[in-house]
Design a protein around this motif. Structure first.
Motif, short mmCIF file in Angstrom:
data_model
loop_
_atom_site.label_atom_id
_atom_site.label_comp_id
_atom_site.label_asym_id
_atom_site.label_seq_id
_atom_site.Cartn_x
_atom_site.Cartn_y
_atom_site.Cartn_z
N LEU A 148 -0.47 6.11 10.70
CA LEU A 148 0.66 6.93 11.13
C LEU A 148 1.48 6.21 12.17
O LEU A 148 0.94 5.74 13.15
N LEU A 150 -3.22 8.12 1.57
CA LEU A 150 -2.17 8.74 0.77
C LEU A 150 -2.50 8.61 -0.71
O LEU A 150 -2.94 7.56 -1.15
N PHE A 151 -2.29 9.66 -1.44
CA PHE A 151 -2.45 9.64 -2.89
C PHE A 151 -1.43 10.61 -3.47
O PHE A 151 -0.78 11.33 -2.71
N PRO A 152 -1.23 10.59 -4.79
CA PRO A 152 -0.14 11.39 -5.35
C PRO A 152 -0.18 12.84 -4.87
O PRO A 152 -1.18 13.53 -5.07
N GLU A 153 0.89 13.26 -4.26
CA GLU A 153 1.04 14.62 -3.74
C GLU A 153 -0.02 15.00 -2.72
O GLU A 153 -0.30 16.18 -2.51
N GLY A 154 -0.63 14.01 -2.09
CA GLY A 154 -1.67 14.35 -1.13
C GLY A 154 -1.72 13.41 0.07
O GLY A 154 -1.36 12.23 -0.02
N VAL A 155 -2.11 13.98 1.19
CA VAL A 155 -2.30 13.21 2.41
C VAL A 155 -3.62 13.66 3.01
O VAL A 155 -3.80 14.83 3.31
N LEU A 211 -5.30 2.66 -3.82
CA LEU A 211 -4.53 3.60 -3.00
C LEU A 211 -4.20 3.02 -1.64
O LEU A 211 -5.01 2.38 -1.00
N LEU A 212 -2.99 3.31 -1.23
CA LEU A 212 -2.46 2.68 -0.03
C LEU A 212 -3.04 3.34 1.22
O LEU A 212 -3.00 4.55 1.38
N CYS A 260 -2.70 3.84 5.13
CA CYS A 260 -1.49 3.78 5.95
C CYS A 260 -1.75 4.36 7.32
O CYS A 260 -2.37 5.41 7.45
N VAL A 305 -4.34 8.04 7.88
CA VAL A 305 -4.38 8.91 6.72
C VAL A 305 -4.57 8.07 5.46
O VAL A 305 -4.27 6.88 5.46
N GLU A 335 -5.98 13.51 6.09
CA GLU A 335 -6.10 13.10 7.48
C GLU A 335 -7.54 12.68 7.73
O GLU A 335 -8.47 13.39 7.36
#
Lengths: 91, 365
Positions: free
Chosen positions: A14, A29-34, A9-10, A12, A27, A36
């Motif tokens: 902000l 990032l994952f499918p349909e999710g962020v 998973l990437l 990243c 954050v 924090e």
């Protein structure tokens, strides 16, 4: 002792365009999710580079001048949480 | 109020789809305009990234119906976005999997209708299940992280254990078990799709047990059947807070179902306005932003910044007014609307009615 690496998973950072300076969090990032990340999780994740759990605890303890025993439970809990959500892998 | 920073863009790049699922959340009527071109999408993607968006979901319809999908994924990766493809898998051959991976695709969410071919194909209204199994294998072979998405409803909810087993077999990293939400075609087909209380109770136990059993191996995300809940879902994390949707013809929506559920809302189009302006200034994004719009009982409710009054589209569909408390909420003066639907269903021993299959929009090519 097990070492930990983040999964595919990437991770990243902000870009600062809209976030106020005090909220410039990272954050995950994952499918349909962020997700924090608070400062503690950021510091932990920054050390998920092949170090073992014990080494991560030791390194955080030195950085923040805290007894490793005080930190250990919190760090393990944070890692277990990230692992449960499939955001990191413990190998 | 000051516009917050959006995190995710849902890019509905086409409403065309080879499947005909009766629970599709697409509008049942769409305007017959030209789809955005790849150049237009590239501009939208750059504008979204500049606005702070971190993640893009390519969806539809079936996004693979656009031959230029890999080009759009590449544009999104160049804008430093996390890219996710939400797909039925139909049309994903070896060449295209490779091309998407080369373009930098980060993740695929593959939909399944059930675990077994007969029922799955009946729900999809197409012979799709076997092809999906092949597609799942291709995605794994290419090394792209795979999530499976199941929409759960009356006809497949009893097969939850087998569906979870399928996810294990296919090597998925995440499984979304999403109880059907009633918008678009699903709202039209509600009487055929809404599960019984007994089914819902059992499904929750199965999902909870599977989540514990598979912890650390597969992340199970269970979307609650909200008609059976006491409190409304925190829809979108609040209107105009974190998410925006651009539909195939370039309308910018606070929520993908808003265009059909809230007829009096006028949407801006990326062909006429900059995305930044639309996000910050447009009436459609500001109408339900924050807590100012709220009526009682939301306005003075301690939950108002937790569930944001629930879902505006659901309020509109069930009460005719988007600016009311989501009727799922036990405090809503309109909760009886939901209770009557549940009472009728659970007190009847009749077979559910047939559903209407989704049809493709006319003229959109």
């Amino acid at each position: 002792m097990r070492s930990i690496t983040p999964t595919v998973l990437l991770k990243c950072k902000l870009p600062p365009s809209l976030a106020p300076p005090s909220q410039e969090n990272s954050v995950l990032l994952f499918p349909e999710g962020v997700l924090e990340l608070n400062e503690t999780s950021m510091e932990i994740l920054a050390r998920c580079d092949g170090q073992t759990v014990s080494e991560i605890i030791q390194s955080l303890a030195e950085e923040y001048d805290i007894d490793p025993k005080t930190l250990a439970a919190d760090v393990r809990e944070a890692l277990a949480d990230l692992q449960q959500r499939k955001l990191i892998e413990l190998t | 109020m000051i516009a917050p920073r959006p995190y995710a863009l849902l890019a509905e790049i086409t409403y065309r789809c080879p499947l005909h699922c009766p629970y599709c959340s697409n509008p049942t009527q769409v305007r017959n305009d030209q789809e955005l071109t790849a150049n237009e999408w590239t501009r939208v993607i750059r504008e979204a990234a500049a606005l702070g968006v971190l993640q893009i979901g390519f969806s539809g319809g079936e996004p693979l119906a656009r031959r230029d999908l890999a080009e759009l994924v590449r544009a999104a990766r160049e804008a430093n976005l996390y890219t996710n493809l939400i797909t039925s898998g139909i049309g994903l051959d070896d060449d295209r999997v490779g091309a998407l991976h080369d373009a930098g695709l980060d993740s695929v969410q593959l939909s399944f209708q059930s675990d077994e071919t007969g029922l799955a194909d009946e729900i999809a209204g197409a012979r799709a299940h076997q092809r999906k199994l092949n597609v799942a294998a291709k995605i794994r072979a290419e090394g792209i992280p795979l999530s499976l998405n199941f929409v759960i409803h009356r006809r497949n909810i009893d097969r939850l254990p087998q569906m979870i087993e399928l996810a294990e077999t296919l090597g998925a990293e995440r499984v979304e078990l999403a109880n059907v939400q009633f918008y678009g075609w699903a709202f039209l087909n509600r009487a055929a799709l809404l599960p019984t209380r007994e089914q819902v109770v059992r499904a929750r136990e199965i999902a909870t047990a599977a989540k514990a059993r598979l912890a650390g191996r597969i992340d199970i995300f269970y979307v609650l059947p909200d008609y059976y809940e006491t409190w409304p879902k925190p829809c979108l994390n609040g209107w105009g807070q974190r998410y925006l949707t651009v539909n195939p013809i370039g309308d910018v929506l606070p929520c993908p179902t808003a265009s059909s559920a809230i007829p009096d809302l006028r949407f801006e189009n990326v062909r006429g306005r900059a995305l930044d302006w639309i996000w910050r200034q447009s009436e459609s994004f500001n109408r339900f932003r924050g807590t100012e719009w709220m009526p009682e009982p939301c306005r003075s409710c301690p939950q108002r910044e937790i569930d944001f009054g629930g879902c505006r589209c659901q309020a509109a569909l069930l009460t005719g007014n988007a600016a009311t408390t989501d009727p799922v909420c036990t405090l809503s003066p309109n909760r009886s609307v939901v209770d009557e639907v549940l009472r009728d269903l659970n007190s009847s021993s009749d077979h559910p009615p047939d559903w209407t299959y989704r049809i493709n929009p006319n003229g959109i090519q």
